[in-house]
Design an enzyme around this catalytic site. Structure first.
Site, PDB file in Angstrom:
ATOM      1  NE  ARG A 162      -3.644  -2.465   2.762  1.00 20.32           N
ATOM      2  CZ  ARG A 162      -3.215  -3.545   3.252  1.00 20.32           C
ATOM      3  NH1 ARG A 162      -1.789  -3.514   3.771  1.00 20.32           N
ATOM      4  NH2 ARG A 162      -3.856  -4.342   3.441  1.00 20.32           N
ATOM      5  CE  LYS A 187      -6.079  -0.918   4.879  1.00 16.93           C
ATOM      6  NZ  LYS A 187      -7.760  -1.553   4.110  1.00 16.93           N
ATOM      7  CG  HIS A 259      -4.709   0.522  -3.792  1.00 20.89           C
ATOM      8  ND1 HIS A 259      -4.078   0.268  -2.570  1.00 20.89           N
ATOM      9  CD2 HIS A 259      -5.581  -0.438  -4.028  1.00 20.89           C
ATOM     10  CE1 HIS A 259      -4.572  -0.689  -1.919  1.00 20.89           C
ATOM     11  NE2 HIS A 259      -5.447  -1.267  -2.664  1.00 20.89           N
ATOM     12  NE  ARG A 262      -3.037  -4.006  -1.336  1.00 19.60           N
ATOM     13  CZ  ARG A 262      -2.337  -5.027  -0.416  1.00 19.60           C
ATOM     14  NH1 ARG A 262      -1.084  -4.782  -0.398  1.00 19.60           N
ATOM     15  NH2 ARG A 262      -3.006  -5.548   0.290  1.00 19.60           N
ATOM     16  CG  HIS A 285      -5.418  -9.650   0.801  1.00 20.11           C
ATOM     17  ND1 HIS A 285      -5.483 -10.026  -0.728  1.00 20.11           N
ATOM     18  CD2 HIS A 285      -5.216  -8.123   0.620  1.00 20.11           C
ATOM     19  CE1 HIS A 285      -5.268  -9.061  -1.519  1.00 20.11           C
ATOM     20  NE2 HIS A 285      -5.266  -7.899  -0.853  1.00 20.11           N
TER      21      HIS A 285
END
Length: 334
Positions: A162, A187, A259, A262, A285
């Site tokens: 990211r 994240k 992005h 990605r 993910h």
């Protein structure tokens, strides 16, 4: 706590005690929530014809939250995803308030019951290998700025990071020796290890030789030595895409953002036959469903799968039930 208006203290406790100390939220989460509440308080103050400092908890009803969400989506032209992010920040606060102000629990429940809005799931827009190559060919490698941009875009494509993960990159997160890899924090403060191509490692080494950085300093900086911003990268990338579109016409119809690299990494890994569980780990993910979304996007993979399926052979005689005259005669009697 101010008995007349506990809202200011509740807001301070939410950000400093709850988000930072207890939840250990990342700086990006804190800033996202801050921006949401800045917009929401201004919106509520304008509708109540008050100054922001005069807003009370009672002013922030579920109806007011719903009106703000409509304004976010339609008045400000935000996406459904943006609307849901704003709702998440507001919900988090009222979930916190419910544990601190029992008298306001009914109001909190009303806000917490506002549903997330479902959005249509579109196929991710990704870049073909030729389009990636055309964009990477645009930066001027002889200048420090061009060398930096080329290294950054190459790193985005190699790692599938990211944009903020890439901008947070420091030299001590990179293993330059073989096997080369990089440690990224995504994240939820989840760390993952991504392999690096020799070409990417060479670009990063050359950038460090030209612009030395301490092990804990950001690698990608502007001319003043300050870390690059995501908006700055998007601005630079738009210029490179415009130049690349002169030779690769398919780029003229694509909205390319950082992005997009990605997405390209994910789809190209699928095309190369890499297992989706490996790709999930590569991209960080949480759910395998997110990774499977890229497997559906690659038209070339679909075409190859279709070529492996032959047409069913034409039946040379009718099925057995049609040949059984006694069965047909019995059916006629019904």
């Amino acid at each position: 706590m101010n008995k007349a208006n506990p809202f200011p203290n509740l807001m301070r406790m939410f950000f400093y005690e709850w988000l930072v100390e207890q939840r250990n939220a990342s700086i990006h989460t804190v800033r996202s929530y801050r921006d949401t509440w800045r917009l929401f308080l201004r919106f509520a103050a304008q509708r109540a014809k008050k100054k922001v400092a005069r807003i009370t908890l009672a002013d922030l009803t579920a109806g007011e939250v719903a009106a703000f969400l409509r304004y976010t989506e339609h008045g400000r032209g935000g996406t459904i995803g943006t609307r849901n992010c704003r709702l998440a920040a507001i919900r988090s606060f009222f979930n916190f308030v419910a544990t601190r102000e029992p008298a306001s629990i009914a109001q909190c429940v009303d806000v917490l019951n506002i549903p997330v809005k479902r959005a249509p799931v579109s196929e991710p827009c990704y870049l073909e290998p030729a389009e990636v190559a055309a964009i990477l060919a645009q930066p001027d490698h002889s200048s420090l700025e061009g060398m930096r941009d080329h290294a950054l875009l190459s790193f985005l494509y190699n790692s599938g990071a990211r944009i903020q993960e890439a901008l947070d990159l420091c030299p001590d997160m990179i293993r330059f020796d073989s096997p080369s890899c990089v440690r990224l924090t995504g994240k939820g403060r989840k760390e993952r290890i991504c392999p690096l191509w020799p070409e990417t490692v060479l670009l990063l080494k050359k950038l460090l030789e030209r612009k030395p950085r301490a092990p804990d300093q950001r690698l990608f900086v502007n001319r003043y030595g300050e870390p690059l911003s995501a908006s700055g990268v998007r601005f630079k990338l738009a210029g490179y895409v415009k130049e690349a579109a002169e030779t690769v016409s398919s780029l003229q119809t694509k909205h390319v953002t950082p992005h997009s690299f990605r997405h390209a990494t994910a789809v190209h890994l699928v095309s190369a036959g890499v297992d989706v569980t490996v790709i999930r780990s590569w991209l960080g993910h949480v759910s395998l469903d997110t990774t499977n979304h890229y497997a559906k996007a690659n038209l070339e993979t679909k075409r190859q799968a279709l070529e492996q399926v032959s047409l069913p052979a034409t039946a040379v005689q009718p099925p057995s039930w049609k040949r059984d005259t006694s069965l047909l005669a019995w059916l006629d009697t019904l």
